[in-house]
Design an enzyme around this catalytic site. Structure first.
Site, mmCIF file in Angstrom:
data_model
loop_
_atom_site.group_PDB
_atom_site.id
_atom_site.type_symbol
_atom_site.label_atom_id
_atom_site.label_comp_id
_atom_site.label_asym_id
_atom_site.label_seq_id
_atom_site.Cartn_x
_atom_site.Cartn_y
_atom_site.Cartn_z
ATOM 1 N N LEU A 114 24.312 -58.287 26.149
ATOM 2 C CA LEU A 114 23.204 -57.601 26.707
ATOM 3 C C LEU A 114 22.069 -57.739 26.190
ATOM 4 O O LEU A 114 20.921 -58.191 26.893
ATOM 5 C CB LEU A 114 23.488 -56.101 26.965
ATOM 6 C CG LEU A 114 24.907 -55.813 27.835
ATOM 7 C CD1 LEU A 114 25.097 -54.323 27.988
ATOM 8 C CD2 LEU A 114 25.060 -56.667 29.102
ATOM 9 N N ASP A 143 18.909 -56.647 15.212
ATOM 10 C CA ASP A 143 19.853 -56.759 14.881
ATOM 11 C C ASP A 143 20.611 -56.670 13.488
ATOM 12 O O ASP A 143 20.063 -56.956 12.460
ATOM 13 C CB ASP A 143 20.814 -57.735 15.762
ATOM 14 C CG ASP A 143 21.993 -57.561 16.304
ATOM 15 O OD1 ASP A 143 22.817 -56.842 15.852
ATOM 16 O OD2 ASP A 143 22.311 -58.164 17.635
ATOM 17 N N TYR A 192 33.618 -42.854 22.240
ATOM 18 C CA TYR A 192 32.646 -43.554 22.942
ATOM 19 C C TYR A 192 32.069 -42.931 24.337
ATOM 20 O O TYR A 192 30.684 -43.000 24.523
ATOM 21 C CB TYR A 192 33.446 -44.896 23.436
ATOM 22 C CG TYR A 192 32.484 -45.743 24.044
ATOM 23 C CD1 TYR A 192 31.517 -46.735 23.484
ATOM 24 C CD2 TYR A 192 32.874 -46.254 25.329
ATOM 25 C CE1 TYR A 192 30.546 -47.437 23.980
ATOM 26 C CE2 TYR A 192 31.846 -47.177 26.043
ATOM 27 C CZ TYR A 192 30.793 -47.909 25.539
ATOM 28 O OH TYR A 192 29.920 -48.635 25.918
#
Length: 264
Positions: A25, A44, A170
């Site tokens: 994404l 990242d 999650y």
């Protein structure tokens, strides 16, 4: 002591930060922002950036910086680097991890460290970039007659609404992102910063390339229409909508083809 970010108010192109920007994404969002004239700083993990460069998917105009979103010093360095290029107007928080474990299972109970790790990356990491970027944006001049200084887009998940078996960590982390979105939008309103979130369903990311064709077909069959996995570019397009529509604020928008996840 708060860092004094640059307050460049020239006509230089705006800068955008995308966390998790080397793949999935995040990479699609980076591409979209580059195409719309932003200089993008992609944060990242170093391993993810190295992989993107090795695979030839890293974009030449983009500044890639290694950063763990849970580390305030590394994220602050990324924000400072973005502000040194041009005013920071856009932040998209895509960095996140999956964690799957039942609360009770044959091996015992859910691992607390695993739960804490999911919260740390998906929720704390999101809050980290949100706060540091907002601090920088608030120091800049507005760019619209309404006084808007910047836009922040967070990444939630349909699991925040319909967490499946094994998704306690999650789902809890993404539910926190949902709860954060409206509160942050209200907190940052006086600074002219809008905050929204996207809650994707099943998306065709590199992780999905590892599943069997049979499981993929099962996932696609659950989606009412269109009966397929979402494409990363569709996520990026929704980011573009948030940037273009200045009255969208405090919203969590599902991107799921009308999918409602079953228990398992």
């Amino acid at each position: 002591m708060n860092t004094q970010y640059p307050t460049n108010t020239t006509t230089a192109p705006a800068t955008a930060i995308v966390t998790g920007g080397a793949s999935g994404l995040g990479a699609a969002t980076v591409r979209r922002l580059v195409d719309t004239g932003h200089h993008v700083v992609a944060l990242d993990l170093e391993s993810s950036i190295d992989r993107a460069r090795a695979e030839g998917t890293a974009l030449e105009p983009v500044t890639y910086l290694a950063a763990d979103v849970t580390d305030p010093a590394q994220v602050r360095a990324g924000v400072e680097a973005a502000c040194a290029i041009a005013p920071l107007r856009v932040v998209v928080a895509c960095a996140g991890i999956l964690y799957s474990e039942r609360i009770l299972h044959r091996g015992g109970h859910h691992d607390l460290e695993g739960f804490a790790r999911a919260i740390s990356v998906n929720l704390n990491g999101t809050f980290n970039i949100l706060t540091l970027a907002a601090e920088a944006m608030a120091a800049q001049e507005p760019v619209t007659e309404d006084g808007e200084r910047g836009v922040i887009v967070l990444t939630s998940s349909v699991a925040a609404f319909e967490g499946q078996i094994g998704q306690a960590a999650y789902a809890a982390s993404k539910g926190g992102v949902n709860a954060l979105t409206l509160t942050a939008a209200r907190d940052l309103a006086r600074s002219g910063i809008r905050v929204n979130a996207i809650a994707p369903g099943v998306v065709e990311t590199p992780m999905m390339a590892q599943i069997t064709p049979e499981f993929r077909q099962e996932l696609e069959a659950r989606v009412p229409f269109p009966a397929r996995l979402a494409r990363p570019g569709e996520f990026a397009a929704l980011v573009g909508t948030f940037l273009d529509n200045h009255y969208l604020n405090g919203e969590v928008v599902r991107l799921d083809g009308a999918l409602r996840m079953p228990p398992r």
